[in-house]
Design an enzyme around this catalytic site. Structure first.
Site, PDB file in Angstrom:
ATOM      1  CG  ASP A   1      -2.010  -0.977   1.151  1.00  0.00           C
ATOM      2  OD1 ASP A   1      -2.089  -1.662   0.110  1.00  0.00           O
ATOM      3  OD2 ASP A   1      -2.774  -1.086   2.121  1.00  0.00           O
TER       4      ASP A   1
ATOM      5  CB  SER B   1     -35.192  -8.674 -19.417  1.00  0.00           C
ATOM      6  OG  SER B   1     -36.420  -8.662 -20.088  1.00  0.00           O
ATOM      7  CG  LEU B   2     -31.174 -12.977 -20.096  1.00  0.00           C
ATOM      8  CD1 LEU B   2     -30.159 -13.853 -19.389  1.00  0.00           C
ATOM      9  CD2 LEU B   2     -30.941 -12.997 -21.595  1.00  0.00           C
TER      10      LEU B   2
ATOM     11  CE  LYS C   1     -31.813 -13.884 -13.485  1.00  0.00           C
ATOM     12  NZ  LYS C   1     -32.099 -13.029 -12.321  1.00  0.00           N
TER      13      LYS C   1
ATOM     14  CD  GLU D   1     -27.215  -7.993 -12.753  1.00  0.00           C
ATOM     15  OE1 GLU D   1     -26.963  -7.971 -13.980  1.00  0.00           O
ATOM     16  OE2 GLU D   1     -28.364  -7.971 -12.286  1.00  0.00           O
TER      17      GLU D   1
ATOM     18  CE  LYS E   1     -35.388 -15.062 -10.627  1.00  0.00           C
ATOM     19  NZ  LYS E   1     -36.271 -13.883 -10.645  1.00  0.00           N
TER      20      LYS E   1
ATOM     21  CB  CYS F   1     -42.505   2.906  24.005  1.00  0.00           C
ATOM     22  SG  CYS F   1     -40.940   2.054  24.198  1.00  0.00           S
TER      23      CYS F   1
ATOM     24  CB  CYS G   1     -37.154   4.886  25.757  1.00  0.00           C
ATOM     25  SG  CYS G   1     -37.631   3.201  25.384  1.00  0.00           S
TER      26      CYS G   1
END
Ligand code: ZN
Length: 675
Positions: free
Chosen positions: A39, A88-89, A120, A179, A319, A413, A436
């Site tokens: 680095d 799109s597929l 995917k 993606e 899918k 609450c 609280c």
């Protein structure tokens, strides 16, 4: 230094060499995860480049590694037309349909074909365009024909090369698709931060990635840690590339992060084996994978197959069915988060779901329960998708017996029994009682945090003890802690007790903006606090302010204004503020600067030296007041502030007839809103 004698040509050469080196090391680090330098060595190269670019600003180009993040936030995205449509597929959950797909492909192509199979990834589809090896445009899918130009946001993703590491002419002008996703860890971190700020978290990493790409400020995008996998080259790049698979492999060598576990399958059975292999294995990845994409490998065969209106005929997405289970909802409980957010939780009859036993699931909020008509006693469908926590997706109404109970959101609450509130435009109920116990711990953690009062040594373990033992009942009790009390606690020595007391004492010097932020008012971050402090100058003015007064401030919207009104309407919060005041915390700034509506949007230009402040300070001041500054005079300039030894801007202002003021007039203008 020898730089002084460097001429433009020498600088150009060195800059080019440095950029090439840095690009290469970026690739080793961000794409391959195999750095070959330390680095420290990297920083040295980077700083040298920055230095040279500072000396020769005319040599800065947008593809320089120093220019990834930059520019002012946008007001909106430009729309761009895709050169090649982003279709799109076709999706399927059925192996039979994959078999049908294979038969159609073979029939049309007239021979056996190889399939390229890839994961995917559950992310956001984007396209990247390179010209002459340089990244010039990045866009969202949009409707497939038109998308948003999100180039600046994409540039912040370090695994996207700004310049390609190749001279191959066939690869210099290409379009690639991929993606964008948010790794799970970054997603969890982001939601934690949002929760701390009192904002609602994203439901899943995909929503978070989509939301991030839509941000108009690239700096904020850069902070979130997006990443990308490249998985598609929509067009055959040149005669040397006919296999999509091989082209992708090549892209992996010239700078891109190509989708991992890519496989070339010679037969359909290999495809099925791969589908089976990943069904369970995908859960171990750092990103969500909801299926596999099966594509014909050869570009030529693809061309023969062509497209339907909606999708290519040469690809299909398989899918995996989302892991679902049905079980009985035994109860709905509400829990209070650290910022007072109250969330309903489904208590389930334990059920096994993709390897784990589930007994709780999220119900998100009140509206969600009502919309899905979820009742206590119902049989519900739970699902574990990209989300970290399982969720209730629906009710099996056929199994209702009639004795199911409608859930009513509590009015108090569950922990402190104070009334809870729901702000306009918010889906969540909140407990706004700063004492609280459920949120007291979170409130103290926030108050003591580095950006607020910076009380070192006041950590989680200690906070838990202090609240559980009733030593701290309200934030101001922090200032009552003494060495004896502290050293009586577990794991607390005299020395750490002493150090903590010092840190607490020191925190009293923190400026107002830190104190205000430290109060942890929902939706008020450090920036919002700064806006408020600059506008009002003191907490008393804020307490007396009306909704409209808050709305006057540039950068404060309705949600924030409502949140402020709510906070200051609560007597416990006012009591806390009073107690902290008595302790000596700062609740005002010495010289309140009140922005006048008159200054909003005015454009200032400075020339010459000012006596009372530096140029940077003056510009910062102007910015805080909602006005703008620029470095050159034009007819749109409202004021040119002239200090000692003014430059050519002064002459230009005279020529253009722009109003010229001196330092005294400037100070009067920003303090009183008039000269
Ligand atoms: Zn409460």
């Amino acid at each position: 230094m020898y730089n002084c004698y460097m001429d433009l040509n020498q600088a150009k050469k060195e800059i080019e060499k440095l950029r090439k080196e840095i690009d290469y090391h970026n690739y080793r680090y961000y794409v391959l995860n195999q750095p070959v330098i330390t680095d420290y060595e990297y920083d040295k190269l980077y700083r040298r480049l920055q230095e040279l670019e500072k000396q020769f600003p005319e040599l800065i180009t947008p593809d320089s590694p120093t220019q990834r993040i930059g520019g002012e936030p946008l007001t909106e995205f430009k729309t761009v037309r895709h050169k090649i449509k982003m279709l799109s597929l076709d999706n399927t959950y059925s192996m039979d349909e994959v078999r049908d797909f294979d038969q159609r492909v073979k029939k049309t192509s007239g021979r056996a074909v190889k399939y390229e199979v890839s994961l995917k990834v559950d992310g956001v589809a984007v396209t990247l365009i390179y010209e002459g090896g340089r990244f010039v445009l990045g866009a969202t899918r949009g409707d497939g024909t038109f998308g948003d130009d999100i180039t600046r946001n994409l540039r912040t993703i370090r695994s996207i090369p700004l310049r390609l590491l190749t001279d191959d002419k066939e690869l210099l002008d290409i379009e690639v698709r991929g993606e964008v996703f948010l790794p799970r860890r970054a997603f969890e971190q982001l939601n934690r931060e949002r929760e701390e700020r009192g904002e609602t978290g994203f439901a899943n990493p995909r929503n978070a990635a989509a939301g991030t790409l839509k941000l108009l400020d690239p700096e904020e995008v850069a902070r979130r840690g997006l990443d990308i996998f490249i998985h598609t080259i929509p067009e055959k790049p040149g005669p040397h590339y006919n296999s999509h698979y091989k082209t992708l492999k090549k892209l992996g060598e010239i700078g891109f992060r190509v989708i991992p576990y890519l496989k070339l399958c010679p037969t359909l059975n290999d495809v099925f084996d791969y589908i089976k292999e990943w069904e369970k294995k995908r859960a171990r990845l750092e990103y969500g994978v909801d299926g596999l994409v099966i594509k014909v490998d050869e570009f030529e065969v693809r061309e023969r197959l062509g497209y339907t209106i909606k999708s290519p005929r040469w690809a299909i997405a398989y899918k995996y069915p989302a892991a679902q289970a049905i079980t009985q909802l035994e109860d709905i409980q509400v829990q209070v988060g650290r910022t007072g957010r109250i969330t309903p939780v489904a208590i389930l009859k334990p059920v096994s779901l993709s390897g784990t036993t589930i007994s709780r699931a999220t119900l998100h909020n009140e509206d969600e329960i009502r919309r899905k008509d979820i009742r206590i006693g119902d049989f519900v469908i739970i699902e574990k998708g990209g989300e970290v926590i399982p969720k209730v997706v629906g009710v099996v109404k056929e199994r209702r017996k009639g004795n199911e109970k409608i859930f009513h959101f509590p009015e108090l609450c569950p922990v402190c029994k104070e009334p809870i509130v729901r702000l306009p435009d918010e889906a969540d109920w909140r407990c706004i009682n700063s004492s609280c116990p459920a949120q007291l711990k979170g409130a103290i953690r926030h108050f003591a945090s580095r950006q607020a009062m910076d009380i070192k040594g006041l950590g989680d373990v200690l906070i838990n003890q202090l609240v559980d033992k009733d030593i701290i009942k309200s934030i101001d009790d922090i200032y009552k802690l003494d060495i004896d009390t502290l050293s009586s606690l577990e794991r607390m020595g005299k020395k750490s007790a002493h150090n903590l007391c010092n840190a607490i004492e020191k925190s009293k010097d923190k400026e107002f903006v830190r104190v205000l932020y430290g109060l942890g008012i929902p939706n008020i971050g450090l920036n919002g606090s700064a806006l408020l402090v600059n506008y009002f100058g003191s907490i008393d003015e804020m307490i007396n302010a009306k909704f409209e007064d808050f709305m006057e401030i540039d950068g404060i919207g309705e949600v924030v204004a409502a949140s402020l009104i709510n906070y200051f309407n609560n007597s416990r919060n006012l009591k806390l503020i009073n107690n902290l005041k008595k302790i000596g915390l700062k609740f005002s700034v010495e010289q309140p600067i009140k922005a006048s509506a008159y200054l909003k949007g005015r454009r200032f230009v400075f020339t010459g030296e000012l006596d009372s402040m530096t140029r940077d300070q003056a510009q910062e001041l102007v910015r805080k007041l909602g006005a703008q500054f620029s470095s050159s005079v034009s007819k749109n300039t409202d004021y040119v502030v002239v200090g000692k030894n003014p430059g050519s801007k002064y002459e230009k202002a005279k020529r253009l007839g722009v109003k010229i003021i001196d330092e005294k007039q400037f100070l009067s203008l920003i303090k009183k809103g008039r000269i």
